[in-house]
Design a protein around this motif. Structure first.
Motif, PDB file in Angstrom:
ATOM      1  N   ASN A 315       0.794  -1.233   0.000  1.00 52.71           N
ATOM      2  CA  ASN A 315       0.000   0.000   0.000  1.00 52.71           C
ATOM      3  C   ASN A 315       0.827   1.284   0.000  1.00 52.71           C
ATOM      4  O   ASN A 315       0.284   2.377   0.137  1.00 52.71           O
ATOM      5  N   LEU A 316       2.120   1.152  -0.169  1.00 49.24           N
ATOM      6  CA  LEU A 316       2.956   2.355  -0.231  1.00 49.24           C
ATOM      7  C   LEU A 316       2.710   3.093  -1.547  1.00 49.24           C
ATOM      8  O   LEU A 316       2.490   2.463  -2.591  1.00 49.24           O
ATOM      9  N   ASN A 317       2.746   4.403  -1.499  1.00 42.51           N
ATOM     10  CA  ASN A 317       2.531   5.195  -2.719  1.00 42.51           C
ATOM     11  C   ASN A 317       3.792   5.894  -3.213  1.00 42.51           C
ATOM     12  O   ASN A 317       4.040   5.950  -4.410  1.00 42.51           O
ATOM     13  N   VAL A 318       4.584   6.439  -2.282  1.00 43.59           N
ATOM     14  CA  VAL A 318       5.789   7.160  -2.712  1.00 43.59           C
ATOM     15  C   VAL A 318       6.971   6.180  -2.777  1.00 43.59           C
ATOM     16  O   VAL A 318       7.747   6.185  -3.735  1.00 43.59           O
ATOM     17  N   PHE A 319       7.098   5.337  -1.774  1.00 46.95           N
ATOM     18  CA  PHE A 319       8.111   4.271  -1.815  1.00 46.95           C
ATOM     19  C   PHE A 319       7.667   3.241  -2.865  1.00 46.95           C
ATOM     20  O   PHE A 319       6.470   2.927  -2.966  1.00 46.95           O
ATOM     21  N   THR A 320       8.614   2.698  -3.603  1.00 47.59           N
ATOM     22  CA  THR A 320       8.318   1.610  -4.547  1.00 47.59           C
ATOM     23  C   THR A 320       8.811   0.308  -3.933  1.00 47.59           C
ATOM     24  O   THR A 320       9.936   0.254  -3.411  1.00 47.59           O
ATOM     25  N   LEU A 321       7.972  -0.722  -3.997  1.00 44.50           N
ATOM     26  CA  LEU A 321       8.377  -2.048  -3.528  1.00 44.50           C
ATOM     27  C   LEU A 321       9.270  -2.664  -4.609  1.00 44.50           C
ATOM     28  O   LEU A 321       8.790  -2.959  -5.712  1.00 44.50           O
ATOM     29  N   ALA A 322      10.540  -2.801  -4.308  1.00 44.87           N
ATOM     30  CA  ALA A 322      11.482  -3.320  -5.319  1.00 44.87           C
ATOM     31  C   ALA A 322      12.774  -3.737  -4.633  1.00 44.87           C
ATOM     32  O   ALA A 322      13.133  -3.212  -3.585  1.00 44.87           O
ATOM     33  N   GLU A 323      13.485  -4.677  -5.287  1.00 43.28           N
ATOM     34  CA  GLU A 323      14.841  -5.007  -4.832  1.00 43.28           C
ATOM     35  C   GLU A 323      15.724  -3.818  -5.182  1.00 43.28           C
ATOM     36  O   GLU A 323      15.332  -2.930  -5.923  1.00 43.28           O
ATOM     37  N   SER A 324      16.934  -3.836  -4.677  1.00 40.82           N
ATOM     38  CA  SER A 324      17.943  -2.802  -4.925  1.00 40.82           C
ATOM     39  C   SER A 324      17.805  -1.613  -3.978  1.00 40.82           C
ATOM     40  O   SER A 324      16.923  -1.599  -3.090  1.00 40.82           O
ATOM     41  N   LEU A 325      18.672  -0.657  -4.145  1.00 38.64           N
ATOM     42  CA  LEU A 325      18.801   0.467  -3.205  1.00 38.64           C
ATOM     43  C   LEU A 325      19.732   1.511  -3.814  1.00 38.64           C
ATOM     44  O   LEU A 325      20.356   1.270  -4.846  1.00 38.64           O
ATOM     45  N   GLY A 326      19.784   2.651  -3.147  1.00 36.46           N
ATOM     46  CA  GLY A 326      20.805   3.646  -3.496  1.00 36.46           C
ATOM     47  C   GLY A 326      20.463   4.566  -4.646  1.00 36.46           C
ATOM     48  O   GLY A 326      21.294   5.378  -5.047  1.00 36.46           O
ATOM     49  N   GLY A 327      19.253   4.453  -5.205  1.00 28.56           N
ATOM     50  CA  GLY A 327      18.853   5.381  -6.263  1.00 28.56           C
ATOM     51  C   GLY A 327      18.215   6.617  -5.653  1.00 28.56           C
ATOM     52  O   GLY A 327      17.949   6.677  -4.446  1.00 28.56           O
ATOM     53  N   VAL A 328      17.922   7.592  -6.498  1.00 28.42           N
ATOM     54  CA  VAL A 328      17.313   8.828  -5.996  1.00 28.42           C
ATOM     55  C   VAL A 328      15.911   8.585  -5.446  1.00 28.42           C
ATOM     56  O   VAL A 328      15.432   9.314  -4.583  1.00 28.42           O
ATOM     57  N   GLU A 329      15.244   7.531  -5.940  1.00 25.00           N
ATOM     58  CA  GLU A 329      13.881   7.252  -5.495  1.00 25.00           C
ATOM     59  C   GLU A 329      13.877   6.297  -4.309  1.00 25.00           C
ATOM     60  O   GLU A 329      14.715   5.394  -4.219  1.00 25.00           O
ATOM     61  N   SER A 330      12.923   6.466  -3.408  1.00 26.71           N
ATOM     62  CA  SER A 330      12.846   5.610  -2.225  1.00 26.71           C
ATOM     63  C   SER A 330      12.277   4.243  -2.592  1.00 26.71           C
ATOM     64  O   SER A 330      11.300   4.147  -3.340  1.00 26.71           O
ATOM     65  N   LEU A 331      12.920   3.196  -2.055  1.00 30.48           N
ATOM     66  CA  LEU A 331      12.461   1.824  -2.300  1.00 30.48           C
ATOM     67  C   LEU A 331      12.223   1.124  -0.961  1.00 30.48           C
ATOM     68  O   LEU A 331      12.883   1.426   0.036  1.00 30.48           O
ATOM     69  N   ALA A 332      11.281   0.168  -0.995  1.00 26.05           N
ATOM     70  CA  ALA A 332      11.055  -0.685   0.178  1.00 26.05           C
ATOM     71  C   ALA A 332      11.232  -2.133  -0.257  1.00 26.05           C
ATOM     72  O   ALA A 332      10.949  -2.486  -1.413  1.00 26.05           O
ATOM     73  N   ASN A 333      11.681  -2.967   0.664  1.00 26.12           N
ATOM     74  CA  ASN A 333      12.030  -4.352   0.321  1.00 26.12           C
ATOM     75  C   ASN A 333      11.706  -5.252   1.514  1.00 26.12           C
ATOM     76  O   ASN A 333      11.777  -4.822   2.668  1.00 26.12           O
TER      77      ASN A 333
END
Ligand code: P1T
Length: 381
Positions: A315-333
């Motif tokens: 249900n996250l909207n700004v964070f993207t559910l994805a592997e990886s890290l360290g990009g300008v966009e916020s990710l959750a894993n």
């Protein structure tokens, strides 16, 4: 040269033929020779390519190293390091590692007779205790993936030197903005350049940085002979990414601290793992060793079920559910089913990768939006 300047100018120069400020993408596999063996220093792009050369120099500069090497992925860079060793050689690694590193050590190199011990490096004494007559290298990540454990690099490299061992540090989470392991006594620094060095989630790449000329020659030979190089297009993208590393890391660290503080005070959160929090078990080492605390953090929910973690992640909207890290966009894993699924469940649980553990790569968006996004999902569970 200060770090902010080094990422833009360190060991970098304009292209000599035209003065082109950015190094061109030399998209070529081979180079003309006037007579067999007579050429302008370039023979074949597995061996050398001017765009990759420029990137390798920039990589060396940001880690205060003499030499840099660029590979097709972070794992290809680790693979190159492990190929320095022979059957029966023993390697001591941290017990909390990127799942793919653990998988490479246990599933690929064990087959060739290398042996590995995984120890909790919170206490450097555990490293000393694990040394055998066959030990050749200490492999450490700090902060670790995904639990953000912090290892005292100077303490471990001291033990390594006393025992004639190589120390290699995976500096992916920290980046050279936060610390330079070679300055703290390490022999090899490794990066998944896919992450902060590239910085834009648009390439997969690995890097090694070293000072010792002989070690560089050995690694360069393996890079050439085994062939896991990165191509000119990705080299160009990474060169472009590195130039903004300092300014990105400043914001990642600022946002990381804000998000960690928000989570630590939230009633539905059981535990937050962020080296900048005074509650972090290694806070004293982190404060001594790290110039700032970066954008990576993990947390556990009070409801320690997979269902709660999945509901939050879906249900996250700004964070993207994805592997990886360290990009300008916020990710959750979700480490236990995603990045660390290759670690057998008993091992995972033993080190603390539980069902509700969530890892965030906090990007450089406005922290208010990131916190609001987490607030709305935490309300749902
Ligand atoms: O994905 P690759 O570029 O091959 O890098 C491997 C690697 C090595 N070391 C660390 C600390 C890493 O985090 C990684 C890759 N990690 C992820 C893909 C992840 O989401 O954790």
């Amino acid at each position: 040269m200060k770090f902010n300047t080094k990422v833009i100018h360190g060991k970098q120069q304009h292209e000599p033929a035209t003065g082109s400020v950015m190094v061109p993408i030399y998209q070529t596999s081979t180079y003309a020779q006037s007579s067999p063996g007579k050429h302008k220093g370039y023979e074949y792009s597995r061996g050398e390519n001017p765009t990759r050369d420029a990137l390798e120099n920039a990589f060396a500069a940001i880690e205060n190293a003499k030499h840099g090497l660029a590979f097709g992925s972070g794992l290809a860079a680790i693979d190159c390091v492990i190929r320095l060793f022979s059957p029966n050689d023993h390697i001591i690694a941290g017990d909390d590692l990127y799942g793919g590193t653990y998988r490479m050590f246990t599933k690929i190199f064990s087959k060739y007779g290398l042996t590995f011990s995984f120890v909790d490096m919170n206490n450097p004494e555990n490293v000393a205790k694990a040394i055998t007559k066959n030990t050749k290298m200490i492999w450490l990540e700090t902060p670790t993936n995904p639990l953000l454990k912090v290892t005292d690099i100077e303490a471990v490299t001291k033990i390594a030197k006393e025992n004639n061992l190589i120390t290699a540090v995976d500096n992916t989470f920290a980046t050279p903005y936060i610390h330079n392991p070679l300055d703290l006594g390490a022999d090899i620094v490794m990066h998944s350049a896919t992450k902060y060095l590239g910085g834009h989630s648009d390439l997969v790449m690995g890097a090694l940085m070293v000072n010792d000329n002989a070690l560089h020659q050995q690694l360069k030979f393996i890079q050439f002979a085994a062939g896991a190089i990165t191509g000119p297009m990705d080299s160009f993208l990474a060169l472009r990414g590195v130039k903004t590393l300092a300014i990105r890391m400043e914001r990642h660290s600022e946002n990381g601290m804000k998000v960690a503080t928000f989570l630590e005070n939230h009633p539905k959160v059981a535990e937050v793992f962020y080296p900048g929090l005074t509650s972090h078990p290694n806070y004293e080492v982190a404060k001594k060793q790290m110039r700032s605390f970066g954008g990576m953090l993990s947390f556990k929910l009070k409801d320690n079920s997979q269902a709660a973690a999945f509901k939050l992640l879906e249900n996250l909207n700004v964070f993207t559910l994805a592997e990886s890290l360290g990009g300008v966009e916020s990710l959750a894993n979700h480490p236990s089913t995603m990045t660390h699924a290759s670690i057998p469940e008993p091992e995972r649980l033993k080190i603390g990768i539980t069902e509700s553990l969530i890892r965030l790569s906090v990007g450089i968006e406005d922290a208010t939006d990131l916190i609001a996004d987490l607030e709305q999902v935490l309300e749902m569970i």
